[in-house]
Design an enzyme around this catalytic site. Structure first.
Site, short mmCIF file in Angstrom:
data_model
loop_
_atom_site.label_atom_id
_atom_site.label_comp_id
_atom_site.label_asym_id
_atom_site.label_seq_id
_atom_site.Cartn_x
_atom_site.Cartn_y
_atom_site.Cartn_z
N HIS A 73 0.84 -1.20 0.00
CA HIS A 73 0.00 0.00 0.00
C HIS A 73 0.88 1.24 0.00
O HIS A 73 2.04 1.20 0.41
CB HIS A 73 -0.89 0.05 1.25
CG HIS A 73 -1.90 -1.05 1.34
ND1 HIS A 73 -2.91 -1.24 0.42
CD2 HIS A 73 -2.06 -2.03 2.26
CE1 HIS A 73 -3.64 -2.28 0.78
NE2 HIS A 73 -3.15 -2.78 1.89
N CYS A 123 -4.63 4.77 -2.74
CA CYS A 123 -3.53 3.81 -2.76
C CYS A 123 -3.28 3.46 -4.23
O CYS A 123 -4.20 2.98 -4.90
CB CYS A 123 -3.91 2.57 -1.95
SG CYS A 123 -2.74 1.20 -2.10
N HIS A 126 -4.11 -0.13 -5.51
CA HIS A 126 -5.49 -0.58 -5.32
C HIS A 126 -6.52 0.51 -5.64
O HIS A 126 -7.68 0.40 -5.25
CB HIS A 126 -5.67 -1.08 -3.89
CG HIS A 126 -4.72 -2.18 -3.55
ND1 HIS A 126 -3.75 -2.04 -2.58
CD2 HIS A 126 -4.55 -3.40 -4.10
CE1 HIS A 126 -3.03 -3.16 -2.54
NE2 HIS A 126 -3.49 -4.00 -3.45
N MET A 131 -9.78 1.83 -3.45
CA MET A 131 -9.11 2.17 -2.21
C MET A 131 -8.73 3.65 -2.24
O MET A 131 -7.67 4.04 -2.73
CB MET A 131 -7.87 1.29 -1.97
CG MET A 131 -7.30 1.44 -0.59
SD MET A 131 -6.08 0.15 -0.27
CE MET A 131 -5.53 0.65 1.34
#
Length: 139
Positions: A73, A123, A126, A131
């Site tokens: 991440h 992120c 993602h 995200m």
């Protein structure tokens, strides 16, 4: 002569009293202190989300980004979606380096002169999975 000495004593006493009262305000006035908030990268259940995904803070507050689950991440602030549209500010708030291990932390402190409003972040690996999140800075 006694009249002058008495006047000086009264004046000195008055000045000292004023100083005592004014200094007591400085001692007993609460000072605003910056807060530190934790945002998890990945939920406790393993979902690809920030937890919490929305947070309201004040200028000077710090966010601790905690790599939780399903790494890697990172945290990237979108320069086009912050109040000032300020690319340099967005870059200074971002952590583009990937956090690979659970428990890794990075921090972001919002500057005292940051414009109030919504700062959107995501992120990178993602982002397509949704995200993303929002920090609201209050004035």
């Amino acid at each position: 002569m006694k009249l002058i000495a008495a006047s000086w004593r009264r004046l000195t006493l008055a000045v000292l009293t004023v100083l005592l009262v004014v200094s007591s305000f400085a001692v007993f006035t609460p000072t605003a202190s910056a807060e530190t908030y934790t945002v998890k990268l990945g939920t406790d259940k393993g979902l690809l989300q920030f937890q919490p995904k929305a947070l309201t803070i004040k200028r000077g507050d710090t966010i601790e980004w905690l790599n939780n689950k399903l790494a890697p991440h990172n945290v990237v602030f979108d320069a086009t979606k912050n109040p000032a549209k300020d690319k340099a500010l967005a870059e200074s708030l971002s952590h583009t380096k990937l956090l690979l291990n659970p428990g890794q932390k990075v921090t972001t402190t919002f500057p005292a002169d940051a414009p109030s409003g919504d700062y959107l972040f995501y992120c990178t690996p993602h982002r397509g999975a949704g995200m993303a999140g929002k920090i609201t800075v209050e004035g």
